[in-house]
Design an enzyme around this catalytic site. Structure first.
Site, mmCIF file in Angstrom:
data_model
loop_
_atom_site.group_PDB
_atom_site.id
_atom_site.type_symbol
_atom_site.label_atom_id
_atom_site.label_comp_id
_atom_site.label_asym_id
_atom_site.label_seq_id
_atom_site.Cartn_x
_atom_site.Cartn_y
_atom_site.Cartn_z
ATOM 1 N N MET A 1 0.850 -1.193 0.000
ATOM 2 C CA MET A 1 0.000 0.000 0.000
ATOM 3 C C MET A 1 0.886 1.243 0.000
ATOM 4 O O MET A 1 0.473 2.318 0.434
ATOM 5 C CB MET A 1 -0.921 -0.006 1.219
ATOM 6 C CG MET A 1 -1.910 -1.181 1.158
ATOM 7 S SD MET A 1 -3.421 -0.901 2.074
ATOM 8 C CE MET A 1 -2.807 -0.763 3.721
ATOM 9 N N GLY A 2 2.116 1.095 -0.495
ATOM 10 C CA GLY A 2 3.028 2.238 -0.550
ATOM 11 C C GLY A 2 3.588 2.573 0.816
ATOM 12 O O GLY A 2 3.613 1.740 1.715
ATOM 13 N N ALA A 3 4.051 3.835 0.971
ATOM 14 C CA ALA A 3 4.763 4.259 2.193
ATOM 15 C C ALA A 3 5.869 3.241 2.489
ATOM 16 O O ALA A 3 5.973 2.699 3.597
ATOM 17 C CB ALA A 3 3.809 4.417 3.374
ATOM 18 N N LEU A 4 6.664 2.992 1.471
ATOM 19 C CA LEU A 4 7.616 1.884 1.532
ATOM 20 C C LEU A 4 8.740 2.132 2.535
ATOM 21 O O LEU A 4 9.208 3.252 2.696
ATOM 22 C CB LEU A 4 8.232 1.651 0.144
ATOM 23 C CG LEU A 4 7.239 1.331 -0.974
ATOM 24 C CD1 LEU A 4 7.998 1.030 -2.263
ATOM 25 C CD2 LEU A 4 6.316 0.174 -0.619
ATOM 26 N N HIS A 5 9.147 1.058 3.191
ATOM 27 C CA HIS A 5 10.294 1.098 4.101
ATOM 28 C C HIS A 5 11.144 -0.126 3.808
ATOM 29 O O HIS A 5 10.837 -0.922 2.905
ATOM 30 C CB HIS A 5 9.822 1.144 5.557
ATOM 31 C CG HIS A 5 8.807 0.087 5.894
ATOM 32 N ND1 HIS A 5 9.104 -1.264 5.898
ATOM 33 C CD2 HIS A 5 7.485 0.176 6.198
ATOM 34 C CE1 HIS A 5 8.035 -1.945 6.225
ATOM 35 N NE2 HIS A 5 7.018 -1.105 6.389
ATOM 36 N N HIS B 1 9.505 -3.519 3.112
ATOM 37 C CA HIS B 1 8.998 -3.732 1.739
ATOM 38 C C HIS B 1 10.162 -3.995 0.784
ATOM 39 O O HIS B 1 10.081 -4.850 -0.096
ATOM 40 C CB HIS B 1 8.264 -2.480 1.230
ATOM 41 C CG HIS B 1 7.028 -2.127 1.988
ATOM 42 N ND1 HIS B 1 6.948 -0.998 2.776
ATOM 43 C CD2 HIS B 1 5.823 -2.716 2.062
ATOM 44 C CE1 HIS B 1 5.738 -0.921 3.308
ATOM 45 N NE2 HIS B 1 5.036 -1.955 2.892
ATOM 46 N N GLU C 1 6.030 -11.271 7.115
ATOM 47 C CA GLU C 1 5.486 -12.041 8.248
ATOM 48 C C GLU C 1 5.069 -11.170 9.421
ATOM 49 O O GLU C 1 4.525 -11.679 10.390
ATOM 50 C CB GLU C 1 6.505 -13.071 8.730
ATOM 51 C CG GLU C 1 6.490 -14.303 7.869
ATOM 52 C CD GLU C 1 7.248 -15.462 8.489
ATOM 53 O OE1 GLU C 1 8.231 -15.204 9.210
ATOM 54 O OE2 GLU C 1 6.850 -16.607 8.241
ATOM 55 N N SER D 1 4.687 1.008 8.039
ATOM 56 C CA SER D 1 4.362 2.340 7.521
ATOM 57 C C SER D 1 3.742 3.195 8.619
ATOM 58 O O SER D 1 3.857 4.420 8.617
ATOM 59 C CB SER D 1 3.386 2.221 6.351
ATOM 60 O OG SER D 1 3.919 1.319 5.409
ATOM 61 N N ARG D 2 3.073 2.534 9.572
ATOM 62 C CA ARG D 2 2.414 3.280 10.654
ATOM 63 C C ARG D 2 3.415 3.914 11.627
ATOM 64 O O ARG D 2 3.056 4.832 12.360
ATOM 65 C CB ARG D 2 1.468 2.366 11.426
ATOM 66 C CG ARG D 2 0.217 2.047 10.639
ATOM 67 C CD ARG D 2 -0.850 1.426 11.509
ATOM 68 N NE ARG D 2 -2.129 1.427 10.821
ATOM 69 C CZ ARG D 2 -2.496 0.521 9.933
ATOM 70 N NH1 ARG D 2 -1.669 -0.451 9.618
ATOM 71 N NH2 ARG D 2 -3.678 0.600 9.337
HETATM 72 O O1 PAF Z 1 -0.032 -5.771 3.736
HETATM 73 C C1 PAF Z 1 -0.456 -4.825 3.046
HETATM 74 O O2 PAF Z 1 0.193 -3.799 2.847
HETATM 75 C C2 PAF Z 1 -1.830 -4.934 2.431
HETATM 76 O O3 PAF Z 1 -2.708 -5.582 3.277
HETATM 77 C C3 PAF Z 1 -1.820 -5.599 1.034
HETATM 78 C C4 PAF Z 1 -1.398 -7.059 1.123
HETATM 79 C C5 PAF Z 1 -0.885 -4.836 0.121
HETATM 80 C C6 PAF Z 1 -3.219 -5.555 0.423
HETATM 81 O O4 PAF Z 1 -3.667 -4.252 0.261
#
Ligand code: PAF
Length: 294
Positions: free
Chosen positions: A30-34, A37, A153, A191-192
């Site tokens: 869902m973006g806001a990559l760290h 990801h 995980e 991301s939070r």
């Molecule tokens: O884990 C997430 O970021 C979300 O739940 C996912 C798997 C991208 C689905 O929107």
């Protein structure tokens, strides 16, 4: 790296690769990559000819409007980050659809029976959440027909839900769960975390400290003693270590579960593998984490 916003163009590109015998790795985000990801994307790049990273804040998996509105959106920075990873020419696609592109049909009536793995922990506390995750992941599977799909995980229950989804849909996808990436002080990357104040961020590593001590304790204490100790330790942490502004943890749950069925266990020997999963509020931010016991 190429950015694609159209679902049809994504399918055209991935289907063409698969016709040539290439493997396709999918990393849904869902973006806001760290760094968490990025570890998934690196692994997917190592293991596949073509990698699709989806960046889509999926509105239907948020059961709380405020959480959806506050979800960090950092698309330009995200694209730069994944473009900077070592990759072959044409190997990486960033899929950044609009809501209309992702959901051309209404999704209201789509309900998956994801089984008992979805009925515990996050399930009852976030009604509709896993159904929303299942809908978006199924759509991504349909569009890309990936060889492998990569999930972190940290969202241990989500991985089990996706396994259940795969049994329902029959997509021949290899599910690749990847280990949690932690900051140097132990906090699981999320991301939070960006929403934590400096004071809350300084306090947050106590979650993993407590979980790590619980793993040691599990060598000589029973399940319920360990479970209650984790809840008590976090709930009273601010009394032992007074925090600025009265910051304190409010654990929502800590469950010790079978790592396959996700059902709570009462004795260590009740499961071949067991994990502890926690959700805890800190300064208005809901953090989750997990540790493996056996
Ligand atoms: O884990 C997430 O970021 C979300 O739940 C996912 C798997 C991208 C689905 O929107």
């Amino acid at each position: 790296m190429q950015q694609i916003t159209s679902a049809a163009a994504l399918t055209e590109r991935t289907a063409a690769s698969k016709r040539q015998g290439c493997t396709v790795g999918l990393v849904p985000t869902m973006g806001a990559l760290h760094e968490g990801h990025l570890s998934l994307v690196r692994r997917a790049l190592d293991e596949n000819d073509l990698v699709v990273v989806s960046l889509f804040v999926n509105p239907i998996q948020f059961n709380n409007r405020e959480d959806l509105e506050k979800y960090p959106r950092t698309l330009d920075a995200d694209l730069k980050l994944i473009a900077s990873l070592p990759q072959r020419d044409g190997q990486l696609l960033a899929f950044t659809p609009s809501v209309a592109e992702m959901y051309p049909e209404p999704t209201d009536g789509v309900v998956y029976d994801l089984g008992p793995v979805a009925d515990v922990m996050e399930g009852p506390r976030r009604p509709g959440h896993f159904n929303g995750v299942a809908i978006v992941v199924r759509r991504l599977f349909d569009l890309t027909q990936p060889t492998r799909a990569y999930f972190g995980e940290k969202d241990f229950q989500q991985v089990a839900v996706i396994r259940s989804l795969l049994r329902i849909t029959g997509h021949p996808v290899e599910l690749v769960p990847c280990p949690i990436v932690r900051a140097a002080d132990g906090l699981a990357l999320s991301s939070r975390n960006a929403r934590l104040s400096a004071e809350a961020r300084a306090m947050a590593p106590m979650i993993y400290d407590t979980l790590s001590q619980a793993v040691e304790m599990s060598e000589y204490e029973d399940v319920d003693t360990v479970r209650l100790w984790v809840l008590d330790t976090l709930s009273s942490a601010h009394e032992v270590f007074p925090q600025p502004g009265g910051l304190h943890f409010e654990p929502e749950y800590f469950e010790v579960v079978d790592d396959t069925t996700l059902q709570p266990i009462s004795r260590w020997r009740d499961a071949k593998g067991s994990v502890g999963c926690i959700a805890v509020w800190l300064d208005g931010v809901r953090l989750i984490d997990m540790v493996r016991f056996r």
